[in-house]
Design a protein around this motif. Structure first.
Motif, PDB file in Angstrom:
ATOM      1  N   UNK A  46       0.843  -1.365  -0.082  1.00 24.17           N
ATOM      2  CA  UNK A  46      -0.013   0.174  -0.057  1.00 24.17           C
ATOM      3  C   UNK A  46       0.771   1.246   0.040  1.00 24.17           C
ATOM      4  N   UNK A  47       1.827   1.250   0.732  1.00 30.49           N
ATOM      5  CA  UNK A  47       2.855   2.344   0.797  1.00 30.49           C
ATOM      6  C   UNK A  47       3.674   2.615  -0.701  1.00 30.49           C
ATOM      7  N   UNK A  48       3.809   1.545  -1.251  1.00 30.46           N
ATOM      8  CA  UNK A  48       4.491   1.848  -2.753  1.00 30.46           C
ATOM      9  C   UNK A  48       3.356   2.130  -3.538  1.00 30.46           C
ATOM     10  N   UNK A  49       2.085   1.619  -3.448  1.00 30.14           N
ATOM     11  CA  UNK A  49       1.071   2.151  -4.565  1.00 30.14           C
ATOM     12  C   UNK A  49       0.772   3.624  -4.378  1.00 30.14           C
ATOM     13  N   UNK A  50       0.872   4.227  -2.993  1.00 26.89           N
ATOM     14  CA  UNK A  50       0.804   5.694  -2.875  1.00 26.89           C
ATOM     15  C   UNK A  50       1.937   6.290  -3.318  1.00 26.89           C
ATOM     16  N   UNK A  51       3.312   5.938  -3.129  1.00 34.03           N
ATOM     17  CA  UNK A  51       4.225   6.561  -3.832  1.00 34.03           C
ATOM     18  C   UNK A  51       4.226   6.496  -5.254  1.00 34.03           C
ATOM     19  N   UNK A  52       3.803   5.513  -6.135  1.00 31.51           N
ATOM     20  CA  UNK A  52       3.731   5.515  -7.251  1.00 31.51           C
ATOM     21  C   UNK A  52       2.682   6.412  -8.141  1.00 31.51           C
ATOM     22  N   UNK A  53       1.607   6.332  -7.201  1.00 30.91           N
ATOM     23  CA  UNK A  53       0.435   7.479  -7.616  1.00 30.91           C
ATOM     24  C   UNK A  53       0.903   8.874  -7.574  1.00 30.91           C
ATOM     25  N   UNK A 115       9.551  -1.930   4.561  1.00 35.99           N
ATOM     26  CA  UNK A 115       9.134  -0.274   4.198  1.00 35.99           C
ATOM     27  C   UNK A 115      10.530   0.072   4.092  1.00 35.99           C
ATOM     28  N   UNK A 116      11.651  -0.045   4.833  1.00 31.11           N
ATOM     29  CA  UNK A 116      12.989   0.305   4.524  1.00 31.11           C
ATOM     30  C   UNK A 116      13.567  -0.278   3.258  1.00 31.11           C
ATOM     31  N   UNK A 117      13.292  -1.382   3.193  1.00 27.84           N
ATOM     32  CA  UNK A 117      14.085  -2.190   2.033  1.00 27.84           C
ATOM     33  C   UNK A 117      13.156  -1.379   0.850  1.00 27.84           C
ATOM     34  N   UNK A 118      11.934  -1.172   0.802  1.00 23.11           N
ATOM     35  CA  UNK A 118      11.217  -0.781  -0.453  1.00 23.11           C
ATOM     36  C   UNK A 118      11.733   0.646  -0.594  1.00 23.11           C
ATOM     37  N   UNK A 119      11.924   1.499   0.288  1.00 24.06           N
ATOM     38  CA  UNK A 119      12.546   2.851  -0.002  1.00 24.06           C
ATOM     39  C   UNK A 119      13.826   3.072  -0.139  1.00 24.06           C
ATOM     40  N   UNK A 120      14.684   1.989  -0.056  1.00 24.11           N
ATOM     41  CA  UNK A 120      16.004   1.997  -0.575  1.00 24.11           C
ATOM     42  C   UNK A 120      15.985   1.444  -1.922  1.00 24.11           C
ATOM     43  N   UNK A 121      15.205   0.398  -2.417  1.00 26.25           N
ATOM     44  CA  UNK A 121      14.976  -0.016  -3.810  1.00 26.25           C
ATOM     45  C   UNK A 121      14.532   0.967  -4.575  1.00 26.25           C
ATOM     46  N   UNK A 122      13.453   1.760  -4.269  1.00 24.23           N
ATOM     47  CA  UNK A 122      12.926   2.845  -4.911  1.00 24.23           C
ATOM     48  C   UNK A 122      12.902   4.070  -4.228  1.00 24.23           C
ATOM     49  N   UNK A 123      13.930   4.788  -4.131  1.00 27.10           N
ATOM     50  CA  UNK A 123      14.113   6.194  -3.064  1.00 27.10           C
ATOM     51  C   UNK A 123      13.212   7.449  -3.586  1.00 27.10           C
ATOM     52  N   UNK A 137      22.620   3.228  10.682  1.00 32.17           N
ATOM     53  CA  UNK A 137      22.981   2.556   9.501  1.00 32.17           C
ATOM     54  C   UNK A 137      21.868   2.743   8.567  1.00 32.17           C
ATOM     55  N   UNK A 138      20.647   3.068   9.057  1.00 27.99           N
ATOM     56  CA  UNK A 138      19.479   3.178   8.198  1.00 27.99           C
ATOM     57  C   UNK A 138      19.695   4.537   7.437  1.00 27.99           C
ATOM     58  N   UNK A 139      19.708   5.374   8.089  1.00 25.27           N
ATOM     59  CA  UNK A 139      19.894   6.655   7.729  1.00 25.27           C
ATOM     60  C   UNK A 139      20.772   6.969   6.700  1.00 25.27           C
ATOM     61  N   UNK A 140      22.287   6.433   6.835  1.00 25.46           N
ATOM     62  CA  UNK A 140      23.092   6.507   5.752  1.00 25.46           C
ATOM     63  C   UNK A 140      22.739   5.885   4.624  1.00 25.46           C
ATOM     64  N   UNK A 141      22.231   4.681   4.838  1.00 20.69           N
ATOM     65  CA  UNK A 141      21.722   3.994   3.538  1.00 20.69           C
ATOM     66  C   UNK A 141      20.811   4.637   2.688  1.00 20.69           C
ATOM     67  N   UNK A 142      19.698   5.225   3.422  1.00 21.22           N
ATOM     68  CA  UNK A 142      18.963   6.170   2.768  1.00 21.22           C
ATOM     69  C   UNK A 142      19.629   7.254   2.104  1.00 21.22           C
ATOM     70  N   UNK A 143      20.583   7.944   2.610  1.00 18.54           N
ATOM     71  CA  UNK A 143      21.153   8.868   2.059  1.00 18.54           C
ATOM     72  C   UNK A 143      22.067   8.698   0.781  1.00 18.54           C
TER      73      UNK A 143
END
Length: 351
Positions: A46-53, A115-123, A137-143
């Motif tokens: 559902x999160x990914x669908x909203x991002x795509x929209x 959710x973190x994995x999805x945001x890393x795959x499609x930032x 570690x999460x903050x630096x990966x997202x950056x």
């Protein structure tokens, strides 16, 4: 990183539970603001669908993610007993609507890793966190993936911890803000795991000054900002932007329930109060019967959220605002119906 980090001084707060829809975020963008989607209470898909929209609309946006609390995922025997007692208290509400209360659920981490994995795959451009810190570690990966990372804090002490994790900016939330407190450090004198609802600072601008003296990061002010004067006050105090929620709740594009929108304009409601009654986490809401009936709800998010979910759904279906979570900041009386664009225009008046 001043205003150009956000491109606007007006940020629409991520309002979980259905308020911050893609259409709402797109409307904020068209009006000259910056909107955030809310991942809370949603699955990864559902999160990914909203991002795509929103991405397909061309709007700039951010995504907000709830950080799970390890204390709540491994509750003590004492806390489990409190929850069972609260469940018994809620049976009268369940009988009122003819609904079943669910069994206790204490294993919900809101699909954090997925959710973190999805945001890393499609930032996405911006990712903000609430209810805790994501970890360095999460903050630096997202950056590294290209996202700007924000943490939500309610005190100078929380701001220092967030800065040590290397985040890019902070959302500084005052206790006047509507809905959930983002506080994650123990309150002075609280039981282990107890969270403060914020700071002793008298105003949002004063809290901003406290945080500015402790860290050197761009700051977004949140709490009680309803008009151009409020926005100007926090910008003068050093904010790069303001995160605004309650002022948008009654707008046409807001996904909030109509019952909630109407309650914000109803003179029957005369004040707000911080309460754990609905979710187990301190949140500012209009004071209604449910809030008054349950002043000592346990601090156990999201276990209490799951317990009360069928009650809130039934209250909404019955059109009963007295048993619904009517999130509202201290300036709720100024919230106006109408298009999002009118709210943004009012906030930016004279700029």
């Amino acid at each position: 990183m001043p205003h150009d980090l956000f491109g606007t001084p007006v940020i629409a707060a991520p309002m979980a539970g259905g308020t911050s829809t893609p259409a709402f975020v797109e409307a904020v963008h068209r009006a000259g603001g910056l909107g955030f989607l809310a991942a809370g209470y949603k699955g990864v898909a559902a999160m990914q669908a909203e991002i795509r929209s929103v991405r397909e609309s061309g709007a700039r946006f951010g995504m907000n993610v709830f950080v799970p609390d390890p204390v709540q995922l491994r509750p003590s025997a004492a806390l489990l007993a409190e929850l069972e007692d609260y469940r018994l208290q809620l049976l009268a509400d369940a009988r009122r609507y003819g609904v079943e209360l669910p069994p206790l659920r204490v294993d919900d981490d809101d699909e954090w890793q997925g959710k973190i994995d999805a945001l890393l795959a499609e930032p996405v451009e911006l990712v903000s966190f609430a209810f805790g810190l994501p970890g360095a570690d999460v903050a630096s990966a997202l950056q590294r993936a290209g996202s700007v990372v924000l943490a939500t804090v309610t005190s100078a002490a929380e701001a220092v911890q967030a800065a040590h994790q290397g985040v890019d900016a902070l959302v500084v939330q005052h206790t006047s803000a509507g809905a959930h407190s983002a506080a994650f450090l123990p309150a002075s004198g609280a039981q282990p795991g107890g969270r403060t609802a914020g700071t002793t600072a008298g105003t949002t601008a004063e809290l901003l000054a406290e945080v500015r003296s402790a860290v050197d990061l761009p700051l977004v002010a949140a709490g009680g900002i309803m008009d151009a004067a409020g926005l100007d006050a926090v910008l003068r105090a050093g904010a790069a932007a303001a995160q605004i929620g309650t002022a948008f709740l009654r707008t046409d594009e807001s996904g909030a329930r109509q019952l909630h929108k109407d309650a914000l304009a109803d003179p029957h409601f005369t004040g707000t109060r911080l309460t754990r009654a609905f979710t187990g986490r301190q949140a500012r809401a209009l004071e209604n019967e449910f809030v008054r009936d349950h002043p000592e709800a346990p601090e156990a998010y999201p276990a209490v959220h799951h317990l009360t979910a069928p009650l809130r759904a039934a209250a909404a279906a019955a059109g009963d605002p007295e048993r619904l979570n009517l999130w509202a900041g201290s300036g709720w009386r100024q919230a106006q119906a109408g298009p999002v664009a009118a709210v943004v225009d009012g906030l930016l008046a004279g700029r």
